[in-house]
Motif scaffolding. Structure first.
Motif, PDB file in Angstrom:
ATOM      1  N   ASP A 174      -9.236  15.613   3.110  1.00 51.32           N
ATOM      2  CA  ASP A 174      -8.500  14.240   2.326  1.00 51.32           C
ATOM      3  C   ASP A 174      -7.653  13.275   3.480  1.00 51.32           C
ATOM      4  N   PHE A 175      -7.495  13.295   4.056  1.00 54.22           N
ATOM      5  CA  PHE A 175      -6.374  12.620   4.963  1.00 54.22           C
ATOM      6  C   PHE A 175      -7.476  11.928   5.053  1.00 54.22           C
ATOM      7  N   ALA A 177     -10.294  10.536   4.317  1.00 53.58           N
ATOM      8  CA  ALA A 177     -11.534   9.714   2.945  1.00 53.58           C
ATOM      9  C   ALA A 177      -9.995   8.568   2.914  1.00 53.58           C
ATOM     10  N   SER A 178      -8.854   8.879   2.950  1.00 56.24           N
ATOM     11  CA  SER A 178      -7.956   7.623   2.803  1.00 56.24           C
ATOM     12  C   SER A 178      -7.714   6.683   4.173  1.00 56.24           C
ATOM     13  N   ARG A 179      -8.615   7.155   4.725  1.00 53.52           N
ATOM     14  CA  ARG A 179      -8.056   5.592   5.613  1.00 53.52           C
ATOM     15  C   ARG A 179      -8.952   5.012   5.991  1.00 53.52           C
ATOM     16  N   ASP A 180      -8.816   3.952   6.623  1.00 55.29           N
ATOM     17  CA  ASP A 180      -9.733   2.577   7.015  1.00 55.29           C
ATOM     18  C   ASP A 180     -10.085   3.411   8.562  1.00 55.29           C
TER      19      ASP A 180
END
Length: 290
Positions: A174-175, A177-180
């Motif tokens: 989840d972490f 998936a939230s990052r570029d």
């Protein structure tokens, strides 16, 4: 004649069916009788060999009843009511019993030595045989039942650890998936320690990796996140990871694969030099063309 008395009607029926199946005898021959009103299985010796009966009784204990006892321990001692959870733990138990998990087998009390059930069966089937199955369990198989409890105990611990690991992996997914992505491609070399290389196969030094780490990651997951490998990988969030290793089953390799999933390509350690040379050639060609 042999006569086995069961407290449970279901156990009597299951042993009767198991014995018929194993011996291949037609129940109409009346060589094997099920006295359902008294929960008794009676075997006449005219056609049914006592050796066949002993083997069927042994298999009934270690195959049919063992599963019952494992489930009873899970439910009555550890309160695992959910059938799916029970099944997961049973799979761990049987992986230990079948020799696939030596890491867990060494934790079994008494080193996992299995009491000699065949010897107990041989002793009970002496002369004119008439005995209670439940008394046989109580007085002859008590060490065996205690051993089963040890298998359940270590398998529950392993199951809980696996559940925690899966939660940990999902949290990090989840972490991620939230990052570029800060880099399209990253190369990792697993040797005595992990070495990071950028897209041009230039080594990323430790100090630079530390500066790349997102501090929120270490703050929120201080116990689980390895600052030397997982933390920089998640912080960089590369679109592709080429991982060179001698052992693809190494725990940290599997963890990276589980977190980054399709982004990871596992490569042979031997292919590292060839990949490095190819990338350097490509970089030189691009620079000369420019």
């Amino acid at each position: 004649m042999a006569e086995i008395i069961f407290r449970s009607r279901m156990d009597a029926k299951r042993f009767y069916d198991h014995l018929l199946e194993g011996s291949g005898y037609n129940p109409k021959n009346q060589d094997i009788l099920l006295l359902e009103d008294r929960h008794i299985v009676r075997i006449l010796e005219s056609k049914v060999g006592i050796e066949e009966v002993k083997e069927a009784f042994y298999q009934f204990i270690v195959k049919i009843k063992r599963d019952d006892w494992f489930r009873a321990i899970l439910q009555e001692q550890y309160y695992f009511e959910d059938l799916e959870e029970q099944q997961h733990i049973l799979e761990i138990i049987y992986s230990v019993l079948e020799g696939q998990r030596q890491d867990l087998a060494v934790l079994i009390k008494g080193n996992g030595d299995i009491p000699d059930i065949r010897e107990a069966v041989e002793e009970i089937f002496q002369g004119e045989v008439s005995f209670s199955f439940d008394s046989f369990l109580k007085f002859r198989l008590r060490p065996y039942l205690k051993m089963l409890e040890s298998y359940v105990e270590i398998s529950i611990d392993e199951y809980k650890m696996e559940q925690e690991y899966q939660m940990f992996i999902q949290t990090l997914r989840d972490f991620l998936a939230s990052r570029d992505s800060r880099m399209d491609t990253l190369y990792l070399l697993f040797d005595e320690e992990i070495t990071f290389f950028d897209e041009k196969f230039n080594e990323i030094k430790r100090g630079e990796l530390v500066r790349m780490i997102d501090r929120k990651l270490l703050f929120n997951h201080p116990v689980y996140v390895d600052s030397a490998s997982i933390a920089p990988l998640l912080s960089i969030a590369p679109k592709s990871i080429f991982l060179y290793t001698k052992n693809s089953e190494e725990p940290l390799v599997r963890t990276i694969k589980n977190i980054f999933e399709e982004r990871v390509t596992i490569k042979s350690y031997k292919g590292l030099r060839q990949a490095k040379e190819w990338i350097h050639q490509e970089n030189n060609a691009n620079e000369n063309g420019a």
